[in-house]
Design a protein around this motif. Structure first.
Motif, PDB file in Angstrom:
ATOM      1  N   PHE A 104       2.393 -10.310 -10.168  1.00 27.64           N
ATOM      2  CA  PHE A 104       1.480  -9.326 -10.753  1.00 27.64           C
ATOM      3  C   PHE A 104       0.720  -8.634  -9.629  1.00 27.64           C
ATOM      4  CE2 PHE A 104      -0.719 -13.424 -10.759  1.00 27.64           C
ATOM      5  CZ  PHE A 104      -1.890 -13.128 -10.085  1.00 27.64           C
ATOM      6  N   SER A 105       0.226  -7.459  -9.942  1.00 24.09           N
ATOM      7  CA  SER A 105      -0.444  -6.650  -8.926  1.00 24.09           C
ATOM      8  C   SER A 105      -1.896  -7.082  -8.768  1.00 24.09           C
ATOM      9  CB  SER A 105      -0.390  -5.168  -9.312  1.00 24.09           C
ATOM     10  OG  SER A 105       0.945  -4.725  -9.394  1.00 24.09           O
ATOM     11  N   ARG A 106      -2.373  -7.021  -7.552  1.00 19.29           N
ATOM     12  CA  ARG A 106      -3.790  -7.232  -7.297  1.00 19.29           C
ATOM     13  C   ARG A 106      -4.398  -5.881  -6.929  1.00 19.29           C
ATOM     14  NH1 ARG A 106      -4.708 -10.091  -1.481  1.00 19.29           N
ATOM     15  NH2 ARG A 106      -3.431  -8.719  -0.190  1.00 19.29           N
ATOM     16  N   PRO A 107      -5.721  -5.795  -6.786  1.00 21.50           N
ATOM     17  CA  PRO A 107      -6.337  -4.501  -6.475  1.00 21.50           C
ATOM     18  C   PRO A 107      -5.721  -3.853  -5.239  1.00 21.50           C
ATOM     19  CG  PRO A 107      -8.026  -6.081  -7.105  1.00 21.50           C
ATOM     20  CD  PRO A 107      -6.735  -6.846  -7.028  1.00 21.50           C
ATOM     21  N   ALA A 108      -5.514  -2.549  -5.320  1.00 21.37           N
ATOM     22  CA  ALA A 108      -4.845  -1.824  -4.235  1.00 21.37           C
ATOM     23  C   ALA A 108      -5.604  -1.943  -2.923  1.00 21.37           C
ATOM     24  CB  ALA A 108      -4.685  -0.359  -4.626  1.00 21.37           C
ATOM     25  N   GLU A 109      -6.940  -2.007  -2.984  1.00 24.82           N
ATOM     26  CA  GLU A 109      -7.707  -2.075  -1.736  1.00 24.82           C
ATOM     27  C   GLU A 109      -7.451  -3.387  -0.990  1.00 24.82           C
ATOM     28  OE1 GLU A 109     -10.535  -2.947  -5.239  1.00 24.82           O
ATOM     29  OE2 GLU A 109      -8.976  -1.487  -4.703  1.00 24.82           O
ATOM     30  N   GLN A 110      -7.119  -4.447  -1.714  1.00 22.12           N
ATOM     31  CA  GLN A 110      -6.809  -5.710  -1.052  1.00 22.12           C
ATOM     32  C   GLN A 110      -5.463  -5.620  -0.335  1.00 22.12           C
ATOM     33  OE1 GLN A 110      -7.160  -8.934  -3.874  1.00 22.12           O
ATOM     34  NE2 GLN A 110      -9.243  -8.365  -4.463  1.00 22.12           N
ATOM     35  N   ASP A 111      -4.476  -5.023  -1.000  1.00 20.44           N
ATOM     36  CA  ASP A 111      -3.182  -4.822  -0.340  1.00 20.44           C
ATOM     37  C   ASP A 111      -3.325  -3.900   0.864  1.00 20.44           C
ATOM     38  OD1 ASP A 111      -1.728  -6.440  -2.049  1.00 20.44           O
ATOM     39  OD2 ASP A 111      -1.338  -4.821  -3.469  1.00 20.44           O
ATOM     40  N   GLN A 112      -4.171  -2.880   0.747  1.00 26.95           N
ATOM     41  CA  GLN A 112      -4.366  -1.945   1.856  1.00 26.95           C
ATOM     42  C   GLN A 112      -5.008  -2.641   3.048  1.00 26.95           C
ATOM     43  OE1 GLN A 112      -3.373   1.502   1.880  1.00 26.95           O
ATOM     44  NE2 GLN A 112      -3.649   0.959   4.030  1.00 26.95           N
ATOM     45  N   ALA A 113      -5.978  -3.520   2.778  1.00 29.62           N
ATOM     46  CA  ALA A 113      -6.628  -4.256   3.863  1.00 29.62           C
ATOM     47  C   ALA A 113      -5.621  -5.126   4.608  1.00 29.62           C
ATOM     48  CB  ALA A 113      -7.768  -5.112   3.305  1.00 29.62           C
ATOM     49  N   CYS A 114      -4.745  -5.784   3.852  1.00 30.06           N
ATOM     50  CA  CYS A 114      -3.731  -6.639   4.478  1.00 30.06           C
ATOM     51  C   CYS A 114      -2.750  -5.801   5.288  1.00 30.06           C
ATOM     52  CB  CYS A 114      -3.002  -7.440   3.399  1.00 30.06           C
ATOM     53  SG  CYS A 114      -1.940  -8.752   4.049  1.00 30.06           S
ATOM     54  N   LEU A 115      -2.366  -4.648   4.762  1.00 29.81           N
ATOM     55  CA  LEU A 115      -1.452  -3.763   5.485  1.00 29.81           C
ATOM     56  C   LEU A 115      -2.099  -3.243   6.761  1.00 29.81           C
ATOM     57  CD1 LEU A 115       1.242  -2.284   5.567  1.00 29.81           C
ATOM     58  CD2 LEU A 115       0.233  -0.477   4.174  1.00 29.81           C
ATOM     59  N   ASN A 116      -3.379  -2.911   6.695  1.00 31.20           N
ATOM     60  CA  ASN A 116      -4.087  -2.456   7.897  1.00 31.20           C
ATOM     61  C   ASN A 116      -4.122  -3.553   8.959  1.00 31.20           C
ATOM     62  OD1 ASN A 116      -4.567  -0.024   6.639  1.00 31.20           O
ATOM     63  ND2 ASN A 116      -6.650  -0.535   6.015  1.00 31.20           N
ATOM     64  N   ALA A 117      -4.351  -4.790   8.509  1.00 30.83           N
ATOM     65  CA  ALA A 117      -4.368  -5.910   9.453  1.00 30.83           C
ATOM     66  C   ALA A 117      -2.997  -6.094  10.096  1.00 30.83           C
ATOM     67  CB  ALA A 117      -4.794  -7.191   8.737  1.00 30.83           C
ATOM     68  N   LEU A 118      -1.943  -5.941   9.300  1.00 31.89           N
ATOM     69  CA  LEU A 118      -0.589  -6.083   9.843  1.00 31.89           C
ATOM     70  C   LEU A 118      -0.293  -4.979  10.854  1.00 31.89           C
ATOM     71  CD1 LEU A 118       2.112  -7.573   9.783  1.00 31.89           C
ATOM     72  CD2 LEU A 118       2.807  -6.086   7.897  1.00 31.89           C
ATOM     73  N   ARG A 119      -0.746  -3.770  10.573  1.00 34.56           N
ATOM     74  CA  ARG A 119      -0.561  -2.682  11.544  1.00 34.56           C
ATOM     75  C   ARG A 119      -1.247  -3.028  12.869  1.00 34.56           C
ATOM     76  NH1 ARG A 119      -1.573   1.263   7.137  1.00 34.56           N
ATOM     77  NH2 ARG A 119       0.417   2.231   6.597  1.00 34.56           N
ATOM     78  N   GLY A 120      -2.464  -3.558  12.770  1.00 34.98           N
ATOM     79  CA  GLY A 120      -3.166  -3.965  13.980  1.00 34.98           C
ATOM     80  C   GLY A 120      -2.412  -5.054  14.723  1.00 34.98           C
ATOM     81  N   ASP A 121      -1.831  -5.996  13.971  1.00 33.74           N
ATOM     82  CA  ASP A 121      -1.038  -7.058  14.602  1.00 33.74           C
ATOM     83  C   ASP A 121       0.130  -6.467  15.387  1.00 33.74           C
ATOM     84  OD1 ASP A 121      -2.719  -8.805  13.292  1.00 33.74           O
ATOM     85  OD2 ASP A 121      -1.304  -9.222  11.663  1.00 33.74           O
ATOM     86  N   VAL A 122       0.832  -5.531  14.759  1.00 34.06           N
ATOM     87  CA  VAL A 122       1.998  -4.921  15.409  1.00 34.06           C
ATOM     88  C   VAL A 122       1.575  -4.161  16.662  1.00 34.06           C
ATOM     89  CG1 VAL A 122       3.829  -3.210  15.131  1.00 34.06           C
ATOM     90  CG2 VAL A 122       3.312  -4.786  13.265  1.00 34.06           C
ATOM     91  N   ASP A 123       0.460  -3.446  16.585  1.00 36.48           N
ATOM     92  CA  ASP A 123      -0.020  -2.705  17.757  1.00 36.48           C
ATOM     93  C   ASP A 123      -0.338  -3.653  18.908  1.00 36.48           C
ATOM     94  OD1 ASP A 123       0.247  -0.328  16.438  1.00 36.48           O
ATOM     95  OD2 ASP A 123      -1.870  -0.172  15.861  1.00 36.48           O
ATOM     96  N   ARG A 124      -0.997  -4.767  18.601  1.00 33.28           N
ATOM     97  CA  ARG A 124      -1.334  -5.720  19.662  1.00 33.28           C
ATOM     98  C   ARG A 124      -0.081  -6.349  20.260  1.00 33.28           C
ATOM     99  NH1 ARG A 124      -5.541  -6.468  16.190  1.00 33.28           N
ATOM    100  NH2 ARG A 124      -4.390  -8.018  14.984  1.00 33.28           N
ATOM    101  N   MET A 125       0.882  -6.689  19.412  1.00 32.83           N
ATOM    102  CA  MET A 125       2.125  -7.253  19.919  1.00 32.83           C
ATOM    103  C   MET A 125       2.858  -6.236  20.793  1.00 32.83           C
ATOM    104  SD  MET A 125       2.171 -10.326  18.872  1.00 32.83           S
ATOM    105  CE  MET A 125       1.312 -11.331  17.655  1.00 32.83           C
ATOM    106  N   GLY A 126       2.801  -4.966  20.388  1.00 33.35           N
ATOM    107  CA  GLY A 126       3.436  -3.928  21.187  1.00 33.35           C
ATOM    108  C   GLY A 126       2.800  -3.791  22.555  1.00 33.35           C
ATOM    109  N   GLU A 127       1.466  -3.887  22.601  1.00 32.59           N
ATOM    110  CA  GLU A 127       0.771  -3.808  23.887  1.00 32.59           C
ATOM    111  C   GLU A 127       1.180  -4.958  24.800  1.00 32.59           C
ATOM    112  OE1 GLU A 127      -3.300  -3.771  22.848  1.00 32.59           O
ATOM    113  OE2 GLU A 127      -3.279  -1.724  22.033  1.00 32.59           O
TER     114      GLU A 127
END
Length: 343
Positions: free
Chosen positions: A230-253
């Motif tokens: 089931f779906s949870r609030p979109a802002e929670q999914d967005q927060a997790c996606l933003n964190a994952l983007r940050g993870d990828v950027d740090r790994m890239g660096e």
């Protein structure tokens, strides 16, 4: 059916079976009397009897549910679920001495219970029910009061990494599953446990991953959320996606830093001494000859500068030259400027 219509139906049946005009007339007369007794004409009474007894929508839904619930397939499915539960109970009891031990507070739960004692508010409408500072788990994560959040955060040390947060979350999930199985499939955790779970979810959605273990834990958390169905609030999914983007950027660096580290640039790293694919002015043949004679690719500063100058002359960009030679784009830029100034 009213008594009058029941009798009317019987007389009507006699009327329909009557073989003589006299019998039919007598039955018809009796039918008129019975119809008037219930406030109807004969035609209305006949219509009432012949019209199917229509069910209300609610009655139809109940009948449909009962038919589905009691179907052979449904009974077989319930039997399988119960068999699986009993098998799980047997496995659970190999890890606990008694059923009471399954429901006993863990050290973390005991600490959270104590931390929330000052905000415990018994409810008077349901026996045994309570709230924490006016909050109930059904109110959700977004309405968690600051006092409850503070209590469950300070009652037990918070995880500091994504991996630690997911490990605690999984431990709480497994314990609840055990208790649910032992309790016949129905169990609800205490509010302080649910509040702590909400805090863990926030950490899993926002903590930066500092290692591959953290990154794997974040992906496992995202898979868990997806598997909920089931779906949870979109802002929670967005927060997790933003964190994952940050993870990828740090790994890239980190990867880029490793590629440009001195060990790699001097030929001692994994990519050290990479030979450029093409050289001009006889450079390629000379470098090949050196490789054969010495047993290693040319890695001296002079050789790399010469190779870089040759590739620059071909019109390649600083980044492409750096990629081919395993050196820094900044170094390539310096060589390019030196070549331009001397030309």
């Amino acid at each position: 059916m009213a008594d009058g219509l029941e009798t009317f139906a019987k007389v009507r049946a006699l009327h329909d079976r009557a073989s003589t005009p006299g019998e039919k007339a007598a039955a018809a007369s009796r039918m008129e009397v019975l119809a008037r007794s219930v406030g109807m004409t004969v035609a209305e009474a006949v219509f009432k009897l012949d019209t199917p007894n229509l069910k209300t929508r609610a009655e139809a839904m109940v009948d449909a549910f009962n038919e589905l619930f009691n179907s052979p397939e449904a009974r077989a499915q319930r039997a399988k679920v119960e068999a699986d539960r009993l098998a799980k109970c047997q496995e659970i009891m190999t890890r606990y001495d008694t059923e009471q031990a399954v429901f006993a507070d863990t050290p973390r739960e005991a600490a959270l219970r104590a931390a929330c004692a000052h905000i415990y508010e018994p409810r008077h409408d349901f026996e045994g029910a309570y709230r924490l500072a006016g909050w109930d788990p059904f109110d959700g994560r977004d309405k968690l009061p600051a006092s409850v959040r503070e209590a469950v955060c300070h009652g037990w040390p918070l995880p500091v990494t994504v991996a630690q947060a997911f490990a605690e979350f999984q431990e709480a999930e497994r314990l609840e599953d055990d208790r649910c199985a032992i309790n016949g499939g129905d169990y609800s955790s205490h509010s302080w446990v649910e509040a702590r779970r909400y805090v863990l979810e926030e950490l899993l959605d926002s903590l930066p991953a500092r290692s591959m273990r953290d990154l794997r834990a974040r992906l496992a958390w995202m898979q868990h959320v997806l598997d909920l169905g089931f779906s949870r609030p979109a802002e929670q999914d967005q927060a997790c996606l933003n964190a994952l983007r940050g993870d990828v950027d740090r790994m890239g660096e980190r990867i880029r830093a490793a590629e440009h580290s001195p060990a790699i640039q001097t030929g001692h790293g994994e990519r050290g001494g990479l030979k450029p694919s093409r050289y001009v002015g006889g450079q390629e043949d000379r470098l090949k000859s050196q490789t054969v004679q010495t047993g290693h690719r040319p890695t001296t500063r002079a050789e790399r500068r010469a190779a870089a100058a040759a590739l620059i002359a071909e019109g390649l960009s600083d980044r492409e030259v750096a990629r081919r030679l395993g050196i820094s784009p900044t170094t390539v830029g310096t060589i390019r400027r030196s070549a331009d100034s001397s030309s």
